[in-house]
Motif scaffolding. Structure first.
Motif, short mmCIF file in Angstrom:
data_model
loop_
_atom_site.label_atom_id
_atom_site.label_comp_id
_atom_site.label_asym_id
_atom_site.label_seq_id
_atom_site.Cartn_x
_atom_site.Cartn_y
_atom_site.Cartn_z
N VAL A 279 -8.32 -1.20 6.11
CA VAL A 279 -8.52 0.25 6.09
C VAL A 279 -8.05 0.78 7.44
CG1 VAL A 279 -10.20 2.09 5.83
CG2 VAL A 279 -10.49 -0.06 4.57
N ASN A 280 -6.91 1.43 7.41
CA ASN A 280 -6.31 1.86 8.68
C ASN A 280 -6.63 3.33 8.97
OD1 ASN A 280 -4.78 1.72 11.01
ND2 ASN A 280 -2.82 2.02 9.95
N LYS A 281 -6.47 3.71 10.22
CA LYS A 281 -6.64 5.08 10.69
C LYS A 281 -8.05 5.60 10.41
CE LYS A 281 -1.77 6.10 9.76
NZ LYS A 281 -0.78 7.11 9.49
N GLY B 273 0.86 -1.19 0.00
CA GLY B 273 0.00 0.00 0.00
C GLY B 273 0.89 1.23 0.00
N LYS B 274 0.26 2.39 -0.04
CA LYS B 274 0.99 3.66 -0.11
C LYS B 274 1.86 3.90 1.13
CE LYS B 274 -1.30 7.48 -2.14
NZ LYS B 274 -0.80 7.38 -3.49
N GLY B 275 2.78 4.83 1.01
CA GLY B 275 3.62 5.20 2.15
C GLY B 275 2.77 5.84 3.25
N GLY B 276 3.06 5.51 4.49
CA GLY B 276 2.43 6.17 5.62
C GLY B 276 1.08 5.62 6.04
N ARG C 254 -0.56 -3.30 22.29
CA ARG C 254 -1.89 -2.69 22.43
C ARG C 254 -2.56 -2.57 21.07
NH1 ARG C 254 0.85 0.66 26.02
NH2 ARG C 254 1.01 2.34 24.49
N PHE C 255 -1.75 -2.19 20.07
CA PHE C 255 -2.29 -2.02 18.71
C PHE C 255 -2.80 -3.37 18.18
CE2 PHE C 255 -1.83 -1.52 14.06
CZ PHE C 255 -2.61 -0.38 13.89
N ALA C 256 -2.02 -4.44 18.43
CA ALA C 256 -2.42 -5.77 17.94
C ALA C 256 -3.78 -6.18 18.52
CB ALA C 256 -1.35 -6.80 18.28
N THR D 35 3.98 -1.03 8.01
CA THR D 35 4.97 -1.57 8.94
C THR D 35 4.33 -1.83 10.30
OG1 THR D 35 6.65 -0.32 7.76
CG2 THR D 35 7.26 -1.15 9.91
N THR D 36 3.45 -0.92 10.71
CA THR D 36 2.78 -1.09 12.01
C THR D 36 1.91 -2.34 12.00
OG1 THR D 36 2.68 1.33 12.07
CG2 THR D 36 1.39 0.16 13.71
N LEU D 37 1.13 -2.51 10.94
CA LEU D 37 0.24 -3.67 10.86
C LEU D 37 1.03 -4.97 10.68
CD1 LEU D 37 -2.46 -1.89 8.74
CD2 LEU D 37 -2.94 -3.05 10.91
#
Ligand code: ADP
Ligand code: MG
Length: 331
Positions: free
Chosen positions: A273-275, A16-19, A326-328, A23-25
Motif C-alpha cells: 500500500v503505497n503513498k 497494479g494500477k497506473g501511478g 532514500r526511498f528504498a 516502477t518506483t517500488l
C-alpha cells in the motif's frame, strides 16, 4: 516484505494500477537487492515506460547498468520495446508458417501476419515470448529478475497465457496424432506404405515430413511455455507483489487481481500500500489517513493471509538514484 521477496526470490512481478508506484517500488527493491550482492535485472513491460524517467536516463531494449551494486551485485534495467517485440514475434511465426505452407501461399501468410499485428492478444503473446526468453537467459546472468508490469487486467491475463497456450498446443498435438494414426491406418489398409512399416528406406513423403515439422514446432513451444509456467507457479522462485493506493476501488481491484493470480497458480507475496497519508500532519491528512485505514480494513479482511506493507507518502516525487536509495530505506 517487498525487500524480503527481492532478497529471496528469483523472479518478482509488480502489478497494479497506473501511478500507484510500481516502477518506483520495483526500482527501489531491485536497487536494495543489488546493493546486497545480487545481480538484478529490472524489466519494464509497460508500453508506457517510466523506468528511464525515474532513473533520469535513457534506457532501451538492451540491459543498461543502472547501479554498480555492492559485493558482486549489480543492477541493470531494460524497457521492452512493444513494437520491436511484436515485429520479432510476427517475423518468427511468419517464418515457421511460410516453411510449412505451399510456396504459392507465401503472400497469404504475409497478409495474415500483417492483420495479426492489430488483432487483440498479439502483443500479449509477443510479450510473453519475450518474458520467456528473459527468464530462460536471465536466470543464468542474473540472480533476480524484477518485472515492472502494465496496469492490472492486462498482466493477469498474460500470466494465465502459458496455461491457456499449453492447453491449446496440447489439443492441437492430440488432434494431429489422431489424424496421423487414422492416416497411417488408412494407408495400411490401402497397402501402399506397408514396406515402411517393415523398415524399408523408402523416401518419406513430403506431407508427412511437414507434419513432423509442425509437431516439432508445437512441441518446442509447449515445452518453453511449460517451463515458464513452472517458474511462474513455483512460490519459492517467483512471487507477485500487488501495489495499490488505500482507496476504495483499488482495494476492490486488488482483491479481484489476487483471486485471478491465485487461480492461475501464481503466488501473491505482498500487498504494498503505497503513498499512505500521515496521521500527524494536520487535520486534512489525518482524516485522509482514517479513511484509508477503513479501506485497508476491508483489504485485510478479504485477504488475511497475504503480507501487507504500508509505504508512506513522501513530500516529493522520487527521481534519480539518490532519491531511490532514500526511498528504498523506507521499505
Ligand atoms: N511513496 C511515495 N511518495 C511520494 N511519491 C511517490 C511515492 N511512490 C511513488 N511516488 C511518485 O508517484 C509517481 C508515480 O509512480 P510510478 O512508480 O511511476 O507509478 P507506476 O509505475 O505505478 O505508474 C511518480 O512520480 C513517483 O515519484
Ligand atoms: Mg510504471
Amino acid at each position: 516484505m517487498l525487500l524480503r521477496l527481492a532478497a529471496e526470490r528469483r523472479v518478482l512481478f509488480l502489478g497494479g494500477k497506473g501511478g500507484v508506484g510500481k516502477t518506483t517500488l520495483a526500482s527501489a527493491g531491485a536497487l536494495a537487492a543489488a546493493r546486497a550482492g545480487r545481480r538484478v535485472l529490472v524489466v519494464s513491460t509497460d508500453p508506457a515506460h517510466n523506468l528511464g524517467h525515474l532513473w533520469d536516463r535513457r534506457i532501451g531494449d538492451r540491459p543498461t547498468t543502472l547501479d554498480a551494486g555492492a559485493d558482486g551485485g549489480v543492477l541493470r534495467g531494460l524497457e521492452i520495446d512493444p513494437d520491436a517485440t511484436t515485429d520479432q514475434h510476427l517475423r518468427d511465426v511468419g517464418r515457421s508458417l511460410r516453411r510449412l505452407m505451399p510456396a504459392h501461399l507465401a503472400g497469404e501468410v504475409d497478409r495474415h501476419m500483417e492483420l495479426s499485428r492489430r488483432s487483440p492478444g498479439t502483443h500479449e503473446a509477443a510479450l510473453l515470448e519475450r518474458i520467456t526468453e528473459l527468464v530462460e537467459q536471465g536466470r543464468e546472468e542474473h540472480d533476480l529478475l524484477v518485472f515492472d508490469t502494465a496496469p492490472s487486467g492486462h498482466t493477469a491475463r498474460m500470466m494465465a497465457l502459458p496455461e491457456l497456450m499449453t492447453a491449446w498446443t496440447d489439443g492441437l498435438l492430440q488432434r494431429r496424432e489422431r489424424s496421423r494414426r487414422l492416416g497411417a491406418a488408412r494407408r495400411g489398409l490401402d497397402g501402399d506404405h506397408g514396406d515402411r512399416i517393415l523398415g524399408s528406406s523408402a523416401p518419406r513423403d513430403p506431407l508427412e515430413e511437414r507434419d513432423e515439422e509442425i509437431r516439432a514446432i508445437l512441441l518446442r513451444r509447449r515445452d518453453r511455455l511449460a517451463g515458464l509456467r513452472a517458474v511462474l507457479t513455483d512460490a519459492e522462485i517467483c512471487s507477485f507483489a500487488i501495489v495499490l493506493a488505500a482507496e476504495r476501488l483499488p482495494v476492490l481491484e486488488t482483491i479481484a487481481l489476487h483471486e485471478e493470480l491465485t487461480r492461475t497458480g501464481v503466488d501473491v507475496g505482498a500487498l504494498v500500500v503505497n503513498k499512505r497519508s500521515p496521521a500527524d500532519r494536520g487535520d486534512f491528512l489525518a482524516r485522509r489517513h482514517a479513511v484509508e485505514a477503513e479501506h485497508l480494513g476491508t483489504l485485510r479482511e478479504a485477504l488475511p493471509a497475504v503480507p501487507l506493507q504500508e509505504v508512506p507518502l513522501g513530500e516529493e516525487d522520487v527521481v534519480g538514484p539518490a532519491a531511490l536509495e532514500r526511498f528504498a530505506a523506507l521499505l
